[in-house]
Motif scaffolding. Sequence first.
Motif, PDB file in Angstrom:
ATOM      1  N   ALA A  92     -35.405 -40.199   8.077  1.00  0.00           N
ATOM      2  CA  ALA A  92     -36.000 -41.333   7.361  1.00  0.00           C
ATOM      3  C   ALA A  92     -36.198 -42.534   8.291  1.00  0.00           C
ATOM      4  CB  ALA A  92     -35.138 -41.717   6.168  1.00  0.00           C
ATOM      5  N   VAL A  93     -35.196 -42.820   9.137  1.00  0.00           N
ATOM      6  CA  VAL A  93     -35.353 -43.975  10.027  1.00  0.00           C
ATOM      7  C   VAL A  93     -36.291 -43.661  11.185  1.00  0.00           C
ATOM      8  CG1 VAL A  93     -33.167 -45.060   9.415  1.00  0.00           C
ATOM      9  CG2 VAL A  93     -33.220 -43.425  11.297  1.00  0.00           C
ATOM     10  N   GLN A  94     -36.252 -42.426  11.712  1.00  0.00           N
ATOM     11  CA  GLN A  94     -37.164 -42.066  12.800  1.00  0.00           C
ATOM     12  C   GLN A  94     -38.609 -42.043  12.333  1.00  0.00           C
ATOM     13  OE1 GLN A  94     -35.703 -38.369  14.458  1.00  0.00           O
ATOM     14  NE2 GLN A  94     -34.183 -39.398  15.738  1.00  0.00           N
ATOM     15  N   ASN A  95     -38.854 -41.535  11.140  1.00  0.00           N
ATOM     16  CA  ASN A  95     -40.209 -41.544  10.588  1.00  0.00           C
ATOM     17  C   ASN A  95     -40.720 -42.960  10.347  1.00  0.00           C
ATOM     18  OD1 ASN A  95     -40.132 -38.761  10.585  1.00  0.00           O
ATOM     19  ND2 ASN A  95     -39.747 -38.565   8.394  1.00  0.00           N
ATOM     20  N   SER A  96     -39.781 -43.903  10.257  1.00  0.00           N
ATOM     21  CA  SER A  96     -40.134 -45.313  10.073  1.00  0.00           C
ATOM     22  C   SER A  96     -40.282 -46.053  11.390  1.00  0.00           C
ATOM     23  CB  SER A  96     -39.062 -46.003   9.214  1.00  0.00           C
ATOM     24  OG  SER A  96     -38.899 -45.354   7.974  1.00  0.00           O
ATOM     25  N   GLY A  97     -40.062 -45.343  12.519  1.00  0.00           N
ATOM     26  CA  GLY A  97     -40.187 -45.962  13.832  1.00  0.00           C
ATOM     27  C   GLY A  97     -38.903 -46.556  14.359  1.00  0.00           C
ATOM     28  N   TYR A  98     -37.760 -46.156  13.795  1.00  0.00           N
ATOM     29  CA  TYR A  98     -36.481 -46.711  14.216  1.00  0.00           C
ATOM     30  C   TYR A  98     -35.520 -45.569  14.566  1.00  0.00           C
ATOM     31  CZ  TYR A  98     -38.307 -51.063  12.333  1.00  0.00           C
ATOM     32  OH  TYR A  98     -39.082 -52.163  12.098  1.00  0.00           O
ATOM     33  N   SER A  99     -34.268 -45.925  14.881  1.00  0.00           N
ATOM     34  CA  SER A  99     -33.250 -44.934  15.203  1.00  0.00           C
ATOM     35  C   SER A  99     -31.998 -45.229  14.387  1.00  0.00           C
ATOM     36  CB  SER A  99     -32.912 -44.964  16.695  1.00  0.00           C
ATOM     37  OG  SER A  99     -32.253 -46.192  17.018  1.00  0.00           O
ATOM     38  N   LEU A 100     -31.032 -44.322  14.458  1.00  0.00           N
ATOM     39  CA  LEU A 100     -29.788 -44.538  13.732  1.00  0.00           C
ATOM     40  C   LEU A 100     -29.095 -45.831  14.155  1.00  0.00           C
ATOM     41  CD1 LEU A 100     -28.260 -40.918  13.745  1.00  0.00           C
ATOM     42  CD2 LEU A 100     -29.338 -42.099  11.820  1.00  0.00           C
ATOM     43  N   GLN A 101     -29.253 -46.193  15.427  1.00  0.00           N
ATOM     44  CA  GLN A 101     -28.610 -47.408  15.934  1.00  0.00           C
ATOM     45  C   GLN A 101     -29.192 -48.684  15.322  1.00  0.00           C
ATOM     46  OE1 GLN A 101     -29.641 -44.805  18.004  1.00  0.00           O
ATOM     47  NE2 GLN A 101     -27.525 -44.047  17.993  1.00  0.00           N
ATOM     48  N   ASP A 102     -30.383 -48.575  14.725  1.00  0.00           N
ATOM     49  CA  ASP A 102     -31.023 -49.744  14.118  1.00  0.00           C
ATOM     50  C   ASP A 102     -30.550 -50.017  12.696  1.00  0.00           C
ATOM     51  OD1 ASP A 102     -32.806 -50.406  16.304  1.00  0.00           O
ATOM     52  OD2 ASP A 102     -33.946 -48.601  15.774  1.00  0.00           O
ATOM     53  N   ILE A 103     -29.792 -49.092  12.102  1.00  0.00           N
ATOM     54  CA  ILE A 103     -29.351 -49.274  10.719  1.00  0.00           C
ATOM     55  C   ILE A 103     -28.323 -50.401  10.650  1.00  0.00           C
ATOM     56  CG2 ILE A 103     -28.194 -48.220   8.744  1.00  0.00           C
ATOM     57  CD1 ILE A 103     -29.193 -45.497   9.746  1.00  0.00           C
ATOM     58  N   LYS A 104     -28.632 -51.402   9.860  1.00  0.00           N
ATOM     59  CA  LYS A 104     -27.710 -52.526   9.688  1.00  0.00           C
ATOM     60  C   LYS A 104     -26.863 -52.374   8.426  1.00  0.00           C
ATOM     61  CE  LYS A 104     -28.694 -55.228  13.202  1.00  0.00           C
ATOM     62  NZ  LYS A 104     -29.422 -54.288  14.045  1.00  0.00           N
ATOM     63  N   VAL A 105     -27.420 -51.742   7.388  1.00  0.00           N
ATOM     64  CA  VAL A 105     -26.681 -51.549   6.138  1.00  0.00           C
ATOM     65  C   VAL A 105     -26.964 -50.154   5.596  1.00  0.00           C
ATOM     66  CG1 VAL A 105     -26.288 -52.353   3.783  1.00  0.00           C
ATOM     67  CG2 VAL A 105     -26.787 -54.010   5.582  1.00  0.00           C
ATOM     68  N   LEU A 106     -25.903 -49.426   5.298  1.00  0.00           N
ATOM     69  CA  LEU A 106     -26.032 -48.114   4.668  1.00  0.00           C
ATOM     70  C   LEU A 106     -25.643 -48.250   3.205  1.00  0.00           C
ATOM     71  CD1 LEU A 106     -26.666 -45.079   5.382  1.00  0.00           C
ATOM     72  CD2 LEU A 106     -24.188 -44.754   5.402  1.00  0.00           C
ATOM     73  N   LEU A 107     -26.490 -47.676   2.326  1.00  0.00           N
ATOM     74  CA  LEU A 107     -26.292 -47.775   0.882  1.00  0.00           C
ATOM     75  C   LEU A 107     -26.118 -46.364   0.312  1.00  0.00           C
ATOM     76  CD1 LEU A 107     -29.244 -50.254   0.377  1.00  0.00           C
ATOM     77  CD2 LEU A 107     -26.811 -50.876   0.490  1.00  0.00           C
ATOM     78  N   PRO A 108     -24.901 -45.823   0.376  1.00  0.00           N
ATOM     79  CA  PRO A 108     -24.686 -44.435  -0.055  1.00  0.00           C
ATOM     80  C   PRO A 108     -24.216 -44.334  -1.502  1.00  0.00           C
ATOM     81  CG  PRO A 108     -22.738 -45.211   1.065  1.00  0.00           C
ATOM     82  CD  PRO A 108     -23.687 -46.402   0.978  1.00  0.00           C
ATOM     83  N   LEU A 109     -24.291 -43.126  -2.034  1.00  0.00           N
ATOM     84  CA  LEU A 109     -23.632 -42.848  -3.306  1.00  0.00           C
ATOM     85  C   LEU A 109     -22.122 -42.907  -3.107  1.00  0.00           C
ATOM     86  CD1 LEU A 109     -23.576 -39.047  -4.245  1.00  0.00           C
ATOM     87  CD2 LEU A 109     -23.728 -39.902  -1.898  1.00  0.00           C
ATOM     88  N   HIS A 110     -21.406 -43.082  -4.191  1.00  0.00           N
ATOM     89  CA  HIS A 110     -19.952 -43.109  -4.089  1.00  0.00           C
ATOM     90  C   HIS A 110     -19.420 -41.683  -3.986  1.00  0.00           C
ATOM     91  CE1 HIS A 110     -15.731 -43.436  -5.388  1.00  0.00           C
ATOM     92  NE2 HIS A 110     -15.790 -44.609  -4.770  1.00  0.00           N
ATOM     93  N   THR A 111     -18.621 -41.441  -2.941  1.00  0.00           N
ATOM     94  CA  THR A 111     -17.973 -40.140  -2.730  1.00  0.00           C
ATOM     95  C   THR A 111     -16.485 -40.378  -2.510  1.00  0.00           C
ATOM     96  OG1 THR A 111     -18.192 -40.213  -0.319  1.00  0.00           O
ATOM     97  CG2 THR A 111     -20.050 -39.289  -1.565  1.00  0.00           C
ATOM     98  N   LYS A 112     -15.735 -39.292  -2.370  1.00  0.00           N
ATOM     99  CA  LYS A 112     -14.336 -39.447  -1.997  1.00  0.00           C
ATOM    100  C   LYS A 112     -14.264 -40.162  -0.647  1.00  0.00           C
ATOM    101  CE  LYS A 112     -14.056 -34.790   0.017  1.00  0.00           C
ATOM    102  NZ  LYS A 112     -13.375 -33.488  -0.036  1.00  0.00           N
ATOM    103  N   ARG A 113     -13.185 -40.854  -0.422  1.00  0.00           N
ATOM    104  CA  ARG A 113     -13.092 -41.737   0.754  1.00  0.00           C
ATOM    105  C   ARG A 113     -13.201 -40.964   2.071  1.00  0.00           C
ATOM    106  NH1 ARG A 113     -11.719 -47.006   0.782  1.00  0.00           N
ATOM    107  NH2 ARG A 113     -10.827 -46.908  -1.311  1.00  0.00           N
ATOM    108  N   SER A 114     -12.654 -39.756   2.135  1.00  0.00           N
ATOM    109  CA  SER A 114     -12.693 -38.988   3.385  1.00  0.00           C
ATOM    110  C   SER A 114     -14.131 -38.625   3.753  1.00  0.00           C
ATOM    111  CB  SER A 114     -11.836 -37.732   3.280  1.00  0.00           C
ATOM    112  OG  SER A 114     -12.299 -36.889   2.242  1.00  0.00           O
TER     113      SER A 114
END
Length: 335
Positions: free
Chosen positions: A245-267
């Motif tokens: 998703a970020v590469q298709n947008s012209g960016y890389s994983l290192q450019d992610i400033k905020v991750l908005l995930p679903l809630h999962t177990k903490r591990s």
Amino acid sequence: MRTEKIGIEATSVFFPERIETAKDLSKKTGIPEQVIIEKFGLHQKHVSDDSMQATDLGIEAARKILSKIDPLSIDVVIYFGSPHKDYLVWSCAPKLQYELGTKNAYAFELMNVSSCFPIALKVAKDMLRSDEKIKNILLVGGCKESQIIDYENPRSRFMFNFGDGGTAALLTKNSSNSEILESSIITDGSFYEDVRVPAGGSKLFPSLETVKNRQHYIDVLDPSSMKERLDPVSIPNFEKVIRQAVQNSGYSLQDIKVLLPLHTKRSMFRELLHTLQIPEENTIYLDHHGHMSALDPCVGLHFAQEQGKLREGDIAVAVSAGTGYTWAATTIQWG
């Protein structure tokens, strides 16, 4: 080439007043309170009473957005929330359209259990881009999945964090707040029967027997088999859709400033952050709300704005996964 800045103009949330704490859940389940906090990643969650359904929770959230804009300016209303709604064979979209006063909008449902918010962003963006008549789309989600948990069933243990709430997002052309960029979606249909409410559909029609056997609660067919097959692919698929998703947008994983995930177990949450090399302070973890079907990344986006985590030009990724199994991620550039 993009000619319009299609983005999320506003978000909102709503939660019922009633709260169940980790201590309350410990009494219900027999699981120690600290295990619920540390392993399940849950201090508390909101639980709706009988007066509010999933649709009502979504409507209350959406009204906060519509108090600031004309409801008649909405062209499309899309419900993306939990499939556990007021009635079994029933579209809730007309109720949303009517109760919200969005009389000029047509309405429909987009359903893919917990993975649906990143997918809904893509669908709405593509609709805005392809149809010049559409200017504003309102995404509405509600969840009352706390109601379908059988705390006496150890097979459904990983779903004890299900909570209730509502959320909404307004998507517009020429947004001043953000731009929705590219998405990535993976489906592995081999998990199609692992998690479901066994009775109520055409395969096992409701009867006195299905009620007696408690088959109208969400269940896992074979937890050990699902874990054996899911564990090797889950984090890799999360990483893959986020990276694509970020590469298709012209960016890389290192450019992610905020991750908005679903809630999962903490591990699992920490393993994902370790894989992506994202610090925990650059995420939203819903340990005071739990998992709310497809709502989590939208709720997280709202909280990220409130907490000042998003600044001009920042890259955020909404990411989720839904049983069946589908992993989905959508990139958003803020400002």
